[in-house]
Design a protein around this motif. Structure first.
Motif, PDB file in Angstrom:
ATOM      1  N   GLY A 193      35.378  45.998  36.734  1.00 32.78           N
ATOM      2  CA  GLY A 193      36.470  46.897  36.396  1.00 32.78           C
ATOM      3  C   GLY A 193      37.585  46.186  35.657  1.00 32.78           C
ATOM      4  O   GLY A 193      37.587  44.979  35.476  1.00 32.78           O
ATOM      5  N   LYS A 194      38.584  46.982  35.237  1.00 30.01           N
ATOM      6  CA  LYS A 194      39.722  46.428  34.542  1.00 30.01           C
ATOM      7  C   LYS A 194      40.646  45.697  35.518  1.00 30.01           C
ATOM      8  O   LYS A 194      40.620  45.951  36.715  1.00 30.01           O
ATOM      9  CB  LYS A 194      40.481  47.537  33.816  1.00 30.01           C
ATOM     10  CG  LYS A 194      39.663  48.200  32.710  1.00 30.01           C
ATOM     11  CD  LYS A 194      40.487  49.251  31.991  1.00 30.01           C
ATOM     12  CE  LYS A 194      39.686  49.884  30.856  1.00 30.01           C
ATOM     13  NZ  LYS A 194      40.477  50.918  30.121  1.00 30.01           N
ATOM     14  N   ILE A 195      41.479  44.811  34.962  1.00 31.65           N
ATOM     15  CA  ILE A 195      42.383  44.007  35.797  1.00 31.65           C
ATOM     16  C   ILE A 195      43.255  44.909  36.669  1.00 31.65           C
ATOM     17  O   ILE A 195      43.435  44.664  37.872  1.00 31.65           O
ATOM     18  CB  ILE A 195      43.269  43.107  34.910  1.00 31.65           C
ATOM     19  CG1 ILE A 195      42.440  41.996  34.265  1.00 31.65           C
ATOM     20  CG2 ILE A 195      44.413  42.503  35.721  1.00 31.65           C
ATOM     21  CD1 ILE A 195      41.897  40.981  35.238  1.00 31.65           C
ATOM     22  N   GLY A 196      43.780  45.959  36.105  1.00 27.82           N
ATOM     23  CA  GLY A 196      44.696  46.826  36.859  1.00 27.82           C
ATOM     24  C   GLY A 196      44.050  47.534  38.029  1.00 27.82           C
ATOM     25  O   GLY A 196      44.752  47.958  38.965  1.00 27.82           O
ATOM     26  N   SER A 197      42.718  47.661  38.026  1.00 26.80           N
ATOM     27  CA  SER A 197      42.036  48.390  39.102  1.00 26.80           C
ATOM     28  C   SER A 197      41.534  47.469  40.210  1.00 26.80           C
ATOM     29  O   SER A 197      40.931  47.946  41.180  1.00 26.80           O
ATOM     30  CB  SER A 197      40.858  49.175  38.522  1.00 26.80           C
ATOM     31  OG  SER A 197      39.902  48.285  37.962  1.00 26.80           O
ATOM     32  N   ILE A 198      41.771  46.160  40.092  1.00 21.98           N
ATOM     33  CA  ILE A 198      41.324  45.222  41.125  1.00 21.98           C
ATOM     34  C   ILE A 198      42.220  45.357  42.350  1.00 21.98           C
ATOM     35  O   ILE A 198      43.451  45.290  42.264  1.00 21.98           O
ATOM     36  CB  ILE A 198      41.342  43.774  40.597  1.00 21.98           C
ATOM     37  CG1 ILE A 198      40.306  43.603  39.475  1.00 21.98           C
ATOM     38  CG2 ILE A 198      41.077  42.775  41.721  1.00 21.98           C
ATOM     39  CD1 ILE A 198      40.321  42.244  38.823  1.00 21.98           C
ATOM     40  N   ARG A 199      41.592  45.561  43.532  1.00 20.94           N
ATOM     41  CA  ARG A 199      42.340  45.693  44.783  1.00 20.94           C
ATOM     42  C   ARG A 199      42.479  44.306  45.392  1.00 20.94           C
ATOM     43  O   ARG A 199      41.495  43.625  45.680  1.00 20.94           O
ATOM     44  CB  ARG A 199      41.609  46.624  45.744  1.00 20.94           C
ATOM     45  CG  ARG A 199      42.493  47.195  46.861  1.00 20.94           C
ATOM     46  CD  ARG A 199      41.777  48.317  47.590  1.00 20.94           C
ATOM     47  NE  ARG A 199      41.508  49.469  46.724  1.00 20.94           N
ATOM     48  CZ  ARG A 199      42.403  50.406  46.445  1.00 20.94           C
ATOM     49  NH1 ARG A 199      43.615  50.349  46.991  1.00 20.94           N
ATOM     50  NH2 ARG A 199      42.076  51.419  45.662  1.00 20.94           N
ATOM     51  N   LEU A 200      43.711  43.843  45.588  1.00 15.83           N
ATOM     52  CA  LEU A 200      43.969  42.465  46.008  1.00 15.83           C
ATOM     53  C   LEU A 200      43.689  42.253  47.489  1.00 15.83           C
ATOM     54  O   LEU A 200      43.902  43.139  48.324  1.00 15.83           O
ATOM     55  CB  LEU A 200      45.416  42.089  45.698  1.00 15.83           C
ATOM     56  CG  LEU A 200      45.794  42.073  44.206  1.00 15.83           C
ATOM     57  CD1 LEU A 200      47.248  41.678  44.030  1.00 15.83           C
ATOM     58  CD2 LEU A 200      44.895  41.132  43.416  1.00 15.83           C
ATOM     59  N   GLN A 201      43.237  41.028  47.785  1.00 15.26           N
ATOM     60  CA  GLN A 201      42.970  40.596  49.155  1.00 15.26           C
ATOM     61  C   GLN A 201      43.682  39.274  49.410  1.00 15.26           C
ATOM     62  O   GLN A 201      43.984  38.528  48.470  1.00 15.26           O
ATOM     63  CB  GLN A 201      41.465  40.409  49.379  1.00 15.26           C
ATOM     64  CG  GLN A 201      40.628  41.660  49.199  1.00 15.26           C
ATOM     65  CD  GLN A 201      39.147  41.386  49.378  1.00 15.26           C
ATOM     66  OE1 GLN A 201      38.750  40.280  49.787  1.00 15.26           O
ATOM     67  NE2 GLN A 201      38.318  42.392  49.098  1.00 15.26           N
ATOM     68  N   PRO A 202      43.957  38.932  50.682  1.00 16.81           N
ATOM     69  CA  PRO A 202      44.549  37.623  50.979  1.00 16.81           C
ATOM     70  C   PRO A 202      43.632  36.507  50.481  1.00 16.81           C
ATOM     71  O   PRO A 202      42.413  36.581  50.614  1.00 16.81           O
ATOM     72  CB  PRO A 202      44.647  37.615  52.513  1.00 16.81           C
ATOM     73  CG  PRO A 202      44.669  39.053  52.892  1.00 16.81           C
ATOM     74  CD  PRO A 202      43.805  39.766  51.890  1.00 16.81           C
ATOM     75  N   GLY A 203      44.209  35.500  49.868  1.00 13.08           N
ATOM     76  CA  GLY A 203      43.445  34.369  49.339  1.00 13.08           C
ATOM     77  C   GLY A 203      43.050  34.526  47.888  1.00 13.08           C
ATOM     78  O   GLY A 203      42.556  33.560  47.279  1.00 13.08           O
ATOM     79  N   ASP A 204      43.239  35.718  47.293  1.00  6.74           N
ATOM     80  CA  ASP A 204      42.965  35.884  45.863  1.00  6.74           C
ATOM     81  C   ASP A 204      43.901  34.976  45.063  1.00  6.74           C
ATOM     82  O   ASP A 204      45.105  34.887  45.356  1.00  6.74           O
ATOM     83  CB  ASP A 204      43.196  37.338  45.427  1.00  6.74           C
ATOM     84  CG  ASP A 204      42.064  38.256  45.839  1.00  6.74           C
ATOM     85  OD1 ASP A 204      41.028  37.734  46.315  1.00  6.74           O
ATOM     86  OD2 ASP A 204      42.209  39.488  45.690  1.00  6.74           O
ATOM     87  N   THR A 205      43.338  34.311  44.036  1.00  2.75           N
ATOM     88  CA  THR A 205      44.157  33.480  43.157  1.00  2.75           C
ATOM     89  C   THR A 205      44.398  34.236  41.863  1.00  2.75           C
ATOM     90  O   THR A 205      43.438  34.658  41.198  1.00  2.75           O
ATOM     91  CB  THR A 205      43.472  32.140  42.860  1.00  2.75           C
ATOM     92  OG1 THR A 205      43.186  31.468  44.082  1.00  2.75           O
ATOM     93  CG2 THR A 205      44.374  31.248  42.015  1.00  2.75           C
ATOM     94  N   LEU A 206      45.655  34.426  41.525  1.00  4.25           N
ATOM     95  CA  LEU A 206      46.025  35.193  40.346  1.00  4.25           C
ATOM     96  C   LEU A 206      46.479  34.250  39.233  1.00  4.25           C
ATOM     97  O   LEU A 206      47.229  33.297  39.474  1.00  4.25           O
ATOM     98  CB  LEU A 206      47.172  36.159  40.674  1.00  4.25           C
ATOM     99  CG  LEU A 206      47.007  37.040  41.926  1.00  4.25           C
ATOM    100  CD1 LEU A 206      48.236  37.928  42.094  1.00  4.25           C
ATOM    101  CD2 LEU A 206      45.736  37.873  41.843  1.00  4.25           C
ATOM    102  N   LEU A 207      46.007  34.515  38.022  1.00  5.85           N
ATOM    103  CA  LEU A 207      46.510  33.810  36.852  1.00  5.85           C
ATOM    104  C   LEU A 207      47.533  34.726  36.190  1.00  5.85           C
ATOM    105  O   LEU A 207      47.194  35.818  35.734  1.00  5.85           O
ATOM    106  CB  LEU A 207      45.369  33.492  35.883  1.00  5.85           C
ATOM    107  CG  LEU A 207      45.779  32.755  34.604  1.00  5.85           C
ATOM    108  CD1 LEU A 207      46.359  31.380  34.926  1.00  5.85           C
ATOM    109  CD2 LEU A 207      44.592  32.619  33.654  1.00  5.85           C
ATOM    110  N   LEU A 208      48.773  34.266  36.162  1.00  8.98           N
ATOM    111  CA  LEU A 208      49.879  35.106  35.708  1.00  8.98           C
ATOM    112  C   LEU A 208      50.463  34.578  34.405  1.00  8.98           C
ATOM    113  O   LEU A 208      50.462  33.367  34.149  1.00  8.98           O
ATOM    114  CB  LEU A 208      50.991  35.142  36.766  1.00  8.98           C
ATOM    115  CG  LEU A 208      50.579  35.469  38.203  1.00  8.98           C
ATOM    116  CD1 LEU A 208      51.791  35.345  39.123  1.00  8.98           C
ATOM    117  CD2 LEU A 208      49.983  36.870  38.280  1.00  8.98           C
ATOM    118  N   GLU A 209      50.999  35.507  33.616  1.00 12.83           N
ATOM    119  CA  GLU A 209      51.843  35.140  32.482  1.00 12.83           C
ATOM    120  C   GLU A 209      53.253  35.583  32.827  1.00 12.83           C
ATOM    121  O   GLU A 209      53.491  36.769  33.103  1.00 12.83           O
ATOM    122  CB  GLU A 209      51.368  35.802  31.195  1.00 12.83           C
ATOM    123  CG  GLU A 209      52.199  35.386  29.979  1.00 12.83           C
ATOM    124  CD  GLU A 209      51.653  35.929  28.670  1.00 12.83           C
ATOM    125  OE1 GLU A 209      52.437  36.497  27.879  1.00 12.83           O
ATOM    126  OE2 GLU A 209      50.424  35.789  28.440  1.00 12.83           O
TER     127      GLU A 209
END
Length: 635
Positions: free
Chosen positions: A396-412
């Motif tokens: 799916g697209k980035i916006g539709s990913i449901r976050l969980q504890p321990g997920d590593t996010l790459l941010l701008e």
């Protein structure tokens, strides 16, 4: 006990290569001791205590670099400090090396290279000049050929300064250790420089001395090529044949084992992208290490198992899985942009942003929500570019990913995000990624034009290399090709400290009379044989250029060689050629030539790496020069 462990580590070789290196070093040391013994017992050899201390410091610097793990800048600064505190060098001479135009030129060129890097100009040069060859031999050929060609007509220092970051990035794409390419980069610049009169400043210095002190005509542009070109060809063949055994793998290339995080990221081919119409392979999207192109989403169609021949179109959405370094490279490619339009809604200009990794905590308000539902951009003034979760592919697209504890996010985000969120309960860890600012692609043509103007002004003689570099760096800053903060951060201060201290130590050898006395005593050994005298002049120049600057070495030997040729009643021209080649052929130490020092850190080298590769090369050039010079320039 600790001293015994260090001694055992240094003098207990474990492979035949270590035995060979130790034996070779012992042979060279024995020859050096024998020569020093001969020189010291010569009737004309009478030195002051200051000269003996200068010799002792120079030898100690070499030994400490070769046999200890102390940093190079500490060793050289320590040697210069001993000479200053003991009174052998006065304040002016002790710090003259740090105001030397050559050292300042190197410092300023780092700013020029930063402008090329931040605009993507280096990527363009890498793609057009180096390409993506298959195999190490092909990589050496693609690297050394243009560098030698450029160095024949340009100053070696800016050529190497420009190629260092290019080669660092290129080695990652080719999965070759940088230490396999950095020494060839420096040597190729030296090879090219000795082929023409304008290839190095040393050639011009010797030619100027020739015109001013003799009745002989000066050399023409390509007169030196009859000896320099065979040396360059032989040196290139030597590197091609021996690189597998002599060049170290000092820094490992990136591999999938380096990072267990596998990010899922979606990029889009922008409108009017330069990548439009290119195949996946031609666009360079198959050669980023640790990165896999999962699929292409084109309109309502999904193209899985993407062929390298697949042609890109405007609006294509490319889904990748890969490691952080490759994702950063992907984000810097011209013509690709993050598929989410959220990056264009942030308040901060893209040129002032950076990439940041953040690990979601179990107390975050975002847990259980999609990135879109949690209004991540509004909440944190940052945009999620990719998500890593235990090596899984997240559909799916980035916006539709449901976050969980321990997920590593790459941010701008703006760099302020680091200070604002480091103690936040929403993230376990927040970490900035170095050198991850978005490139200013629109300014790449300007940056390349500034570089071309700098080279042009220095080549035709309208400006010195230093003045041209200062002008180029100022224009880079004023036009926004690079930021002042990034420019200062990219200067390799350790390299500059070593150059300045090495010049101070060389000055001590020169001013105390140590270098001159050694030179005069060795000349006595030649007798009435012009071939032997030529060999000694070359060897002496080459030895001095490994310890003091090449210009100083040539200037020091010039009057000695002139007097020797007059005593032997032979032509002076063979000695001029020998001095020019000998002063440039500095391969055995990182301090002998500025370009060697410049690649020392990026290649992760040790002092002995240069000795292992360079000493046979020094001997090879010695034989070729002594054999060919009298043929083209008879006695």
């Amino acid at each position: 006990m600790e001293a015994r462990r260090i001694s055992h580590r240094i003098f207990a070789p474990k492979t035949w290569k270590h035995w060979l290196l130790l034996t070779f070093m012992g042979l060279i040391a024995s020859i050096g001791i024998a020569l020093l013994s001969y020189v010291a017992t010569s009737p004309s050899f009478a030195l002051s205590w200051q000269a003996w201390v200068a010799i002792f410091v120079a030898i100690s610097v070499f030994l400490f670099n070769a046999l200890t793990t102390l940093s190079t800048e500490i060793i050289f600064l320590g040697g210069a400090a001993v000479l200053f505190v003991s009174g052998i060098l006065n304040e002016q001479d002790a710090f003259a090396g740090f105001s030397n135009s050559g050292m300042i030129t190197v410092a300023v060129l780092y700013i020029v290279v930063t402008g090329l890097s931040q605009t993507g100009g280096l990527n363009w040069i890498s793609q057009r000049v180096l390409g993506l060859p298959q195999g190490h031999n092909a990589a050496l050929l693609r690297l050394m050929t243009p560098v030698m060609g450029m160095s024949a007509f340009l100053n070696n220092t800016p050529v190497v300064a420009m190629f260092i970051p290019i080669v660092t990035d290129w080695s990652r794409k080719l999965r070759i250790s940088p230490s396999k390419l950095m020494i060839p980069l420096s040597y190729a610049a030296i090879f090219g420089g000795m082929c023409t009169l304008i290839g190095t400043s040393t050639n011009l210095v010797v030619n100027g001395l020739l015109i001013s002190t003799t009745n002989l005509p000066g050399l023409k542009l390509f007169d030196l090529a009859v000896v320099g070109l065979p040396c360059a060809i032989a040196g290139s063949i030597y590197l091609f044949l021996t690189h597998r055994w002599l060049l170290p793998s000092r820094k490992p290339v990136i591999s999938e084992a380096d990072d267990v995080r596998q990010y899922t990221v979606e990029m889009m081919v922008s409108q009017d992208s330069p990548l439009t119409g290119d195949s996946i392979e031609a666009a360079g999207l198959r050669h980023l290490p640790g990165l896999y192109l999962v699929e292409i989403v084109r309109d309502q169609m999904i193209i899985p198992a993407v062929s390298p021949k697949e042609v890109l179109r405007d609006g294509d959405r490319l889904v990748f899985i890969g490691m952080i370094d490759s994702i950063v490279d992907l984000n810097r490619l011209r013509g690709l942009q993050p598929a989410t339009d959220e990056v264009f809604k942030l308040d901060t200009p893209r040129s002032e942003r950076c990439l940041i990794e953040a690990v979601v905590s179990n107390t975050s308000a975002m847990v259980g929500k999609t990135i879109r539902e949690g209004k991540f951009r509004t909440q944190y003034n940052a945009v999620v570019l990719a998500v890593a979760r235990n090596g899984e592919r997240l559909p799916g697209k980035i916006g539709s990913i449901r976050l969980q504890p321990g997920d590593t996010l790459l941010l701008e985000a703006n760099a302020n995000f680091l200070s604002q969120q480091r103690i936040s309960r929403d993230f376990y860890l927040v970490n900035g990624i170095p050198d991850s600012e978005p490139l200013r692609h629109e300014k790449a043509p300007l940056a390349i034009a500034i570089l071309g103007a700098m080279v042009f002004l220095a080549t035709i003689g309208w400006m010195t290399m230093l003045k041209a570099a200062v002008l180029a760096s100022v224009v880079m800053l004023l036009t926004g090709c690079c930021s002042s903060v990034r420019a200062l951060r990219n200067i390799e201060w350790s390299v500059l400290l070593v150059i300045g201290a090495a010049l101070s130590i060389g000055k001590a050898l020169e001013s105390t009379g140590a270098a001159g006395a050694i030179a005069s005593s060795l000349i006595d050994f030649s007798g009435n044989n012009p071939w032997l005298a030529l060999a000694i002049i070359y060897g002496l120049t080459n030895l001095l250029t490994e310890t003091i600057t090449n210009n100083a070495a040539a200037a020091l030997v010039f009057p000695i060689a002139l007097a020797l040729s007059q005593d032997l009643d032979v032509s002076f021209m063979p000695f001029v050629i020998a001095m020019m080649i000998g002063a440039s052929a500095s391969f055995s130490t990182p301090i002998g030539y500025q370009t060697n020092l410049m690649v020392y850190g990026p290649g992760g080298y040790r002092f002995t790496d240069f000795m292992r590769v360079g000493i046979p090369l020094n001997l090879l050039f010695w034989l070729i020069t002594i054999g060919l010079t009298p043929i083209f320039f008879p006695f």
